[in-house]
Design an enzyme around this catalytic site. Structure first.
Site, PDB file in Angstrom:
ATOM      1  N   GLY A  53       0.940  -1.717   0.106  1.00  0.00           N
ATOM      2  CA  GLY A  53       0.413   0.150   0.342  1.00  0.00           C
ATOM      3  C   GLY A  53       1.074   1.391  -0.183  1.00  0.00           C
ATOM      4  N   ILE A  69       2.861   3.136   1.196  1.00  0.00           N
ATOM      5  CA  ILE A  69       4.172   3.200   2.396  1.00  0.00           C
ATOM      6  C   ILE A  69       5.433   4.228   1.505  1.00  0.00           C
ATOM      7  CG2 ILE A  69       3.977   0.641   2.870  1.00  0.00           C
ATOM      8  CD1 ILE A  69       6.661   0.010   1.182  1.00  0.00           C
ATOM      9  N   LYS A 122      12.965  -3.140  -8.909  1.00  0.00           N
ATOM     10  CA  LYS A 122      13.044  -3.280 -10.930  1.00  0.00           C
ATOM     11  C   LYS A 122      13.544  -3.799 -11.333  1.00  0.00           C
ATOM     12  CE  LYS A 122       8.670  -4.130 -13.414  1.00  0.00           C
ATOM     13  NZ  LYS A 122       8.254  -3.091 -12.945  1.00  0.00           N
ATOM     14  N   ASP A 135       2.909  -1.435 -14.110  1.00  0.00           N
ATOM     15  CA  ASP A 135       1.128  -2.078 -13.068  1.00  0.00           C
ATOM     16  C   ASP A 135       0.317  -1.713 -13.913  1.00  0.00           C
ATOM     17  OD1 ASP A 135       3.240  -2.104 -10.917  1.00  0.00           O
ATOM     18  OD2 ASP A 135       2.824  -0.223  -9.793  1.00  0.00           O
ATOM     19  N   ALA A 175     -11.075  -2.855 -10.102  1.00  0.00           N
ATOM     20  CA  ALA A 175     -11.361  -2.445 -11.508  1.00  0.00           C
ATOM     21  C   ALA A 175     -10.626  -1.324 -11.079  1.00  0.00           C
ATOM     22  CB  ALA A 175     -12.867  -0.873 -11.591  1.00  0.00           C
TER      23      ALA A 175
END
Length: 768
Positions: free
Chosen positions: A87, A89, A101, A169, A202
């Site tokens: 979430g 952070i 990444k 994402d 969604a």
């Protein structure tokens, strides 16, 4: 009050902390690519020489791609508002994810990364900050920014910036899941334009998935999307943001996910664990395709979905099930293609090209190298293989060229690639030079059933071995058999904070008291009685030598493979293997090959430990055994017989041996590229080789160096290991054994023991 961690979670926490902190803090670094050792270098790298490329770029900005790293540099940028499943952070706490990444970009596609964490929540200010970075970066990968702001930020940046901007994402998940959808529908014989799609979630990922699926042919009228408030329908109280509005349905009275799943051909989940129940799955249309992508726990587990509907095809985001929807299938390669052609944007055409190549790769015939590397794993198109494995080495050579071509076709490529065949060859070279050479070996080992990967560790009391055994258990690489005193092993397991339990997770053979003692000494006596070993000597050997016990376990079928050598002399261990396991039928004897995972290539060196000064015929045979081992890593072998002589520059006996070995090898195995005798630098540089000979039978850089003597091979390997290999090695891999048996060395690290465990298990599977 935080929930107490389980022992497994606590161990993972501690291991992750150590991984990030030791031996160097963090996971990335900046390394110069040019020498800086004298005054000339300094004058070229900085003032006054640096002025010339600066002026060239001022006159022609495209020159920045030639003179700077910008053309291979991506910014992974976040504000930390939606980091993984953690979430909001914050950007600083999200930095380890961004560094991670960056590691994936570098390892999978050779792309450099600056991770940039911005402490800004205002979308417009964030756009200004990121847009100002355009002179620095060749591309932008937006990461872990919450919806709906991520849509707005990406749209504005795409409008303003003249470099690729990609929100992984959203689009990474969309591309992989869409490829899975195409292949799933093909298998069940349904047209994409006809299917009903029920959606749970969604957010950014779900909406992006739907956008790509619609571009591929899904009809918006057939999409029924549910968010946390239920079905998105026209006139719903409280409304919804613009990103959801285009998938709003007329109000027919349907409200819940259970309502819309009835009769659906496809389920797309980007939401929360367990929201799709088996009873819901039973109401879906025949042969449903289920994309349950919540991580780490999907909307429904595959076994539960299959139990409810055996005719379903299911993909999840998990690596421990077939059909993993993993963004690493996409983002490194779409950026690779975009950067290499100088794309100013990532267009819909480029994304669709990526989708189609991923889908096509799952249906492509498996190459010999890939089949060998993934031994025991079914890579044939079907319900459990609708998308490629993330470690398929062909991904970069298929996706990057397709993306680059799509960029040209959509008019956004500033540096179109003129020769696509040459470009693919260049990408293939990257694949086989990458330090991720162990990927296919691990995949092959994991694919072997646990009952067939029993690995006997002769030094079961060694802490390195114990730590490696714990990793083997956690990663399902092997079923360890530890040879050692149970009390000592248990004490050291406790001291090291490991979780495995003797008799449960791991077997133990006690040299001082084991019910198999009689069977083992009798077997050893039977093998060695004509070599002067009496009954009493056989009993003593089985009591005294854990390597003898490990070898007998393999010989008698109590283990599938063995590792030894972390303590003691290599030759002493090898003698026991020679006596008990023996030489493989048709092999000329034993030899070893070691692999070094270097920054820009993987090198195999033979023979590092066994044969002092092999003759030409034996050198050729060693080269063949080593070349076969290289092939087991999914790498086409390229053999160089290296010498102090360069194509006849010396007539000394060792040079003549190497030359004859090359000729024998070439005559017997004409399909394996090779050359020699040659200098080491000629082996690793086609340009140097071309200066000496015009008819070389070796293309590109060699990856297997066959040395004239044990001394030469061992010295070369150990010097490279320390000076440029950073100690990341595989081996020694013992060649020519009748069953998998490998002798490590006293310098072996935990990582090397784990690597050799995977090698041994994969080898055991291939020998069955």
């Amino acid at each position: 009050m935080p929930k107490p961690l389980s022992p497994a979670e606590a161990a993972l926490r501690d291991a992750a902390r150590d991984y990030h902190r030791l031996p160097t803090r963090g996971k990335i670094s900046v390394t110069p690519t040019k020498p800086l050792v004298n005054q000339l270098d300094l004058s070229l790298a900085y003032s006054p020489g640096v002025a010339y490329p600066c002026l060239d770029i001022q006159a022609d900005p495209s020159k920045a791609a030639d003179y700077t790293a910008r053309g291979n540099l991506v910014g992974v940028i976040t504000n930390g508002t939606a980091v993984l499943g953690l979430g909001d952070i914050g950007p600083l706490a999200g930095k380890p994810v961004m560094e991670g990444k960056g590691c994936l970009f570098k390892k999978f596609a050779g792309i450099d990364v600056f991770d940039i964490e911005l402490d800004e929540r205002d979308p417009d200010k964030l756009v200004e900050m990121i847009a100002a970075l355009e002179p620095t970066l060749g591309g932008i990968n937006l990461e872990d920014i919450k919806a709906p702001e991520c849509f707005y930020i990406e749209t504005k940046l795409r409008e303003r910036m003249n470099i690729p901007v990609f929100h992984d994402d959203q689009h990474g998940t969309a591309i992989i899941s869409s490829a899975a959808l195409l292949n799933g529908l093909e298998l069940v014989g349904k047209r994409i334009a006809d299917v009903k799609v029920a959606v749970s979630g969604a957010g950014a990922a779900a909406i992006a998935c739907l956008d790509v699926m619609v571009a591929l042919g899904v009809q918006p009228a057939n999409v029924f999307a549910c968010d946390s408030k239920g079905l998105i329908y026209t006139g719903r109280p409280g409304g919804f943001d613009d990103s959801k509005a285009r998938y709003a349905q007329p109000d027919t009275g349907a409200r819940t996910l259970a309502d819309v799943v009835k009769g659906a051909d496809v389920f797309l989940g980007c939401s929360a664990p367990g929201v799709l129940t088996p009873d819901m799955v039973k109401t879906m249309a025949p042969h449903p395709v289920i994309l349950a992508l919540a991580n780490p726990e999907p909307e429904i587990r595959p076994e539960d979905a299959k139990a409810a509907r055996p005719d379903c095809i299911i993909a999840t985001g998990r690596s421990d099930y077939p059909n993993q929807v993993n963004n690493v299938l996409c983002f490194p390669y779409i950026f690779r293609g975009a950067l290499d052609c100088g794309a100013t944007k990532i267009t819909e055409e480029m994304k669709l090209a990526c989708v189609r190549e991923i889908a096509a790769l799952a249906k492509a015939e498996t190459s010999a190298e890939v089949a060998a590397a993934y031994a025991g794993k079914d890579l044939q198109f079907g319900p459990d293989y609708i998308i490629p494995t993330p470690f398929d080495p062909r991904l970069i050579t298929r996706i990057a060229p397709a993306v680059a071509q799509a960029a040209v076709d959509s008019g956004v490529a500033e540096r179109p690639i003129a020769d696509m065949d040459a470009y693919r060859t260049h990408l293939e070279r990257f694949v086989y030079q990458t330090g991720m050479v162990m990927r296919p070996v691990y995949a092959a080992a994991k694919a072997v059933p646990m009952a067939q990967k029993r690995v006997a560790y002769a030094e079961g009391e060694d802490e390195r071995v114990l730590r490696a055994a714990q990793i083997a258990i956690d990663d399902r690489l092997a079923h360890p058999i530890l040879i050692g005193r149970p009390a000592v092993i248990e004490q050291r397991i406790k001291k090291a904070g490991l979780r495995m339990r003797l008799g449960h997770d791991v077997e133990c053979v006690n040299p001082e008291d084991d019910p198999r003692f009689r069977k083992y000494w009798e077997a050893y006596h039977g093998l060695m009685q004509r070599s002067g070993v009496t009954v009493e000597a056989a009993k003593a050997a089985v009591r005294r030598s854990t390597t003898v016990i490990a070898a007998l376990a393999v010989h008698l079928g109590d283990a599938d493979a063995m590792l030894c050598g972390t303590v003691g002399r290599f030759d002493a261990h090898l003698d026991h293997i020679r006596d008990i396991i023996g030489v493989e039928a048709g092999a000329p004897g034993y030899a070893t090959v070691n692999a070094l995972m270097l920054a820009d290539r993987t090198l195999f060196v033979a023979d590092t430990y066994v044969n002092d000064e092999p003759g030409a015929a034996l050198l050729a045979a060693i080269a063949k055994m080593a070349a076969d081992e290289v092939g087991n890593f999914g790498i086409p072998p390229k053999v160089a017989f290296v010498s102090h002589s360069n194509f006849g520059s010396s007539k000394r006996p060792s040079a003549l041996r190497l030359r004859e070995a090359r000729n024998l090898f070439r005559a017997q195995y004409p399909d394996i590229p090779c050359d020699g005798e040659m200098h080491g630098d000629s082996a690793l540089s086609a340009a140097l080789r071309e200066r000496a000979v015009s008819d070389s039978t070796l293309e590109g850089d060699a990856n297997l160096l066959v040395c004239p003597s044990l001394d030469a091979a061992n010295i070369l390997f150990n010097v490279l290991k320390i000076t440029v290999g950073h100690g990341v090695t595989i081996g020694p891999i013992l060649l020519g054994t009748a069953a998998p048996a490998h002798v490590l060395t006293a310098s072996a690290t935990v990582r090397r023991v784990v690597n050799m465990t995977a090698v041994a298990v994969a080898e055991a599977a291939s020998k069955k």
